[in-house]
Motif scaffolding. Structure first.
Motif, PDB file in Angstrom:
ATOM      1  N   LEU A  58       0.836  -1.207   0.000  1.00 49.72           N
ATOM      2  CA  LEU A  58       0.000   0.000   0.000  1.00 49.72           C
ATOM      3  C   LEU A  58       0.869   1.254   0.000  1.00 49.72           C
ATOM      4  CD1 LEU A  58      -2.767   1.478   0.363  1.00 49.72           C
ATOM      5  CD2 LEU A  58      -2.339   1.296   2.825  1.00 49.72           C
ATOM      6  N   LEU A  59       1.869   1.284   0.844  1.00 50.17           N
ATOM      7  CA  LEU A  59       2.728   2.459   0.960  1.00 50.17           C
ATOM      8  C   LEU A  59       3.479   2.723  -0.347  1.00 50.17           C
ATOM      9  CD1 LEU A  59       3.544   4.648   2.975  1.00 50.17           C
ATOM     10  CD2 LEU A  59       5.448   3.193   3.660  1.00 50.17           C
ATOM     11  N   GLN A  60       3.835   1.674  -1.057  1.00 52.41           N
ATOM     12  CA  GLN A  60       4.561   1.851  -2.314  1.00 52.41           C
ATOM     13  C   GLN A  60       3.724   2.542  -3.389  1.00 52.41           C
ATOM     14  OE1 GLN A  60       7.040  -1.414  -3.760  1.00 52.41           O
ATOM     15  NE2 GLN A  60       6.725  -2.389  -1.773  1.00 52.41           N
ATOM     16  N   HIS A  61       2.417   2.578  -3.212  1.00 51.76           N
ATOM     17  CA  HIS A  61       1.561   3.293  -4.152  1.00 51.76           C
ATOM     18  C   HIS A  61       1.638   4.808  -3.944  1.00 51.76           C
ATOM     19  CE1 HIS A  61      -0.384  -0.055  -6.135  1.00 51.76           C
ATOM     20  NE2 HIS A  61      -0.557  -0.634  -4.964  1.00 51.76           N
ATOM     21  N   ILE A  62       2.292   5.211  -2.878  1.00 46.08           N
ATOM     22  CA  ILE A  62       2.445   6.634  -2.571  1.00 46.08           C
ATOM     23  C   ILE A  62       3.900   7.009  -2.826  1.00 46.08           C
ATOM     24  CG2 ILE A  62       2.289   8.387  -0.771  1.00 46.08           C
ATOM     25  CD1 ILE A  62       0.358   6.370   0.666  1.00 46.08           C
ATOM     26  N   PRO A  63       4.164   7.903  -3.745  1.00 42.25           N
ATOM     27  CA  PRO A  63       5.562   8.313  -3.961  1.00 42.25           C
ATOM     28  C   PRO A  63       6.128   8.924  -2.677  1.00 42.25           C
ATOM     29  CG  PRO A  63       4.136   9.154  -5.710  1.00 42.25           C
ATOM     30  CD  PRO A  63       3.242   8.571  -4.653  1.00 42.25           C
ATOM     31  N   PRO A  64       7.372   8.595  -2.335  1.00 38.22           N
ATOM     32  CA  PRO A  64       7.956   9.129  -1.101  1.00 38.22           C
ATOM     33  C   PRO A  64       7.906  10.653  -1.016  1.00 38.22           C
ATOM     34  CG  PRO A  64       9.371   7.426  -2.011  1.00 38.22           C
ATOM     35  CD  PRO A  64       8.294   7.676  -3.018  1.00 38.22           C
ATOM     36  N   THR A  65       8.053  11.322  -2.145  1.00 38.21           N
ATOM     37  CA  THR A  65       8.046  12.788  -2.128  1.00 38.21           C
ATOM     38  C   THR A  65       6.667  13.367  -1.842  1.00 38.21           C
ATOM     39  OG1 THR A  65       7.773  12.784  -4.529  1.00 38.21           O
ATOM     40  CG2 THR A  65      10.027  12.999  -3.685  1.00 38.21           C
ATOM     41  N   SER A  66       5.617  12.558  -1.938  1.00 37.58           N
ATOM     42  CA  SER A  66       4.272  13.076  -1.673  1.00 37.58           C
ATOM     43  C   SER A  66       3.814  12.828  -0.233  1.00 37.58           C
ATOM     44  CB  SER A  66       3.265  12.494  -2.665  1.00 37.58           C
ATOM     45  OG  SER A  66       3.102  11.118  -2.447  1.00 37.58           O
ATOM     46  N   LEU A  67       4.684  12.278   0.609  1.00 39.89           N
ATOM     47  CA  LEU A  67       4.321  12.068   2.015  1.00 39.89           C
ATOM     48  C   LEU A  67       3.895  13.369   2.705  1.00 39.89           C
ATOM     49  CD1 LEU A  67       6.990   9.479   3.238  1.00 39.89           C
ATOM     50  CD2 LEU A  67       4.559   9.087   2.772  1.00 39.89           C
ATOM     51  N   PRO A  68       4.621  14.488   2.507  1.00 42.46           N
ATOM     52  CA  PRO A  68       4.174  15.731   3.162  1.00 42.46           C
ATOM     53  C   PRO A  68       2.766  16.153   2.732  1.00 42.46           C
ATOM     54  CG  PRO A  68       6.427  15.964   2.397  1.00 42.46           C
ATOM     55  CD  PRO A  68       5.908  14.667   1.841  1.00 42.46           C
ATOM     56  N   ASN A  69       2.421  15.925   1.469  1.00 45.81           N
ATOM     57  CA  ASN A  69       1.078  16.284   0.998  1.00 45.81           C
ATOM     58  C   ASN A  69       0.014  15.334   1.518  1.00 45.81           C
ATOM     59  OD1 ASN A  69       2.049  18.452  -0.471  1.00 45.81           O
ATOM     60  ND2 ASN A  69       2.400  17.208  -2.290  1.00 45.81           N
ATOM     61  N   LEU A  70       0.367  14.081   1.731  1.00 48.11           N
ATOM     62  CA  LEU A  70      -0.598  13.112   2.245  1.00 48.11           C
ATOM     63  C   LEU A  70      -0.884  13.380   3.722  1.00 48.11           C
ATOM     64  CD1 LEU A  70      -2.278  10.484   1.908  1.00 48.11           C
ATOM     65  CD2 LEU A  70      -0.245   9.256   2.672  1.00 48.11           C
ATOM     66  N   PHE A  71       0.168  13.517   4.512  1.00 47.52           N
ATOM     67  CA  PHE A  71      -0.015  13.646   5.959  1.00 47.52           C
ATOM     68  C   PHE A  71      -0.311  15.073   6.410  1.00 47.52           C
ATOM     69  CE2 PHE A  71       2.409   9.630   5.781  1.00 47.52           C
ATOM     70  CZ  PHE A  71       1.518   8.838   6.468  1.00 47.52           C
ATOM     71  N   LEU A  72       0.132  16.062   5.649  1.00 51.28           N
ATOM     72  CA  LEU A  72      -0.035  17.474   6.020  1.00 51.28           C
ATOM     73  C   LEU A  72       0.389  17.672   7.470  1.00 51.28           C
ATOM     74  CD1 LEU A  72      -3.399  18.185   4.177  1.00 51.28           C
ATOM     75  CD2 LEU A  72      -1.098  18.867   3.462  1.00 51.28           C
ATOM     76  N   THR A  73      -0.525  18.019   8.363  1.00 54.95           N
ATOM     77  CA  THR A  73      -0.180  18.182   9.783  1.00 54.95           C
ATOM     78  C   THR A  73      -0.810  17.079  10.623  1.00 54.95           C
ATOM     79  OG1 THR A  73      -2.085  19.611  10.144  1.00 54.95           O
ATOM     80  CG2 THR A  73      -0.016  20.698   9.585  1.00 54.95           C
ATOM     81  N   SER A  74      -1.218  16.000   9.977  1.00 62.31           N
ATOM     82  CA  SER A  74      -1.999  14.980  10.678  1.00 62.31           C
ATOM     83  C   SER A  74      -1.262  13.668  10.930  1.00 62.31           C
ATOM     84  CB  SER A  74      -3.275  14.686   9.880  1.00 62.31           C
ATOM     85  OG  SER A  74      -4.041  15.852   9.745  1.00 62.31           O
ATOM     86  N   LEU A  75       0.040  13.634  10.746  1.00 61.91           N
ATOM     87  CA  LEU A  75       0.776  12.411  11.044  1.00 61.91           C
ATOM     88  C   LEU A  75       0.783  12.191  12.551  1.00 61.91           C
ATOM     89  CD1 LEU A  75       2.555  10.027  10.148  1.00 61.91           C
ATOM     90  CD2 LEU A  75       4.524  11.559  10.322  1.00 61.91           C
TER      91      LEU A  75
END
Length: 182
Positions: A89-106
């Motif tokens: 599942l995680l591999q479907h998310i490019p590593p560089t887009s982690l900040p956009n996915l999590f925003l301030t909610s990690l």
């Protein structure tokens, strides 16, 4: 009193008459007059022989699709039973887009869960190291990441240390790619 319908005031009318439970079921209720009739005891004993469902590994899993939002990611992450499935599942998310996915909610629990899965994947597939390293170098770019790291308890900090010790055995956390993890 109101009359009519299938129920009568004295109760003399009934939809069906009471029968002996061991008596055969009439053929007209079975749908086909040529079928064998079964007693209620035979029906009860045959209903106990229900097929068991296939084991989860035998059921083909639908292909994972990239999560459209953090909500979708969390939902998928928590329903996947294995570290390998979550890694897929995680591999479907490019590593560089982690900040956009999590925003301030990690959340720390989510981060630690991901890190534990990294450890599991690295122990079974060391060839995944470069890809995991990309994720590890992009996590510090998530907003509030330094605050999350600051409040990790001892066990959670050890998980961070373990991932980095597998990825970079001769390097201390905080050097090179691991900046932002201290």
């Amino acid at each position: 009193m109101v009359g009519g319908g299938i129920f009568r005031h004295p109760g003399s009318e009934a939809l069906r008459k009471k029968t002996d439970p061991s008596a055969p079921i009439p053929a007209k209720f079975e749908g086909n007059a040529n079928t064998n009739t079964k007693t209620s005891n035979e029906v009860a004993s045959s209903s106990n022989k229900i097929a068991t469902p296939a084991a989860p590994r035998d059921i083909p899993q639908p292909p994972l699709k990239p999560p459209a939002s953090l909500f979708d990611f969390n939902k998928s992450w928590t329903t996947l039973p294995t570290p390998e499935g979550r890694w897929e599942l995680l591999q479907h998310i490019p590593p560089t887009s982690l900040p956009n996915l999590f925003l301030t909610s990690l959340e720390p629990s989510m981060l630690v869960s991901i890190l534990k899965d990294f450890i599991s994947v690295l122990s079974t597939s060391p060839s995944e190291s470069p890809k995991i390293l990309e994720y590890m170098t992009n996590f510090p770019k998530v907003k509030r990441f330094s605050t999350i790291i600051m409040f990790l308890n001892r066990e959670e900090a050890e998980v961070v240390q373990k991932v980095w010790s597998i990825l970079r055995p001769n390097q201390k956390v905080g050097e090179d790619e691991s900046k932002g993890w201290v």
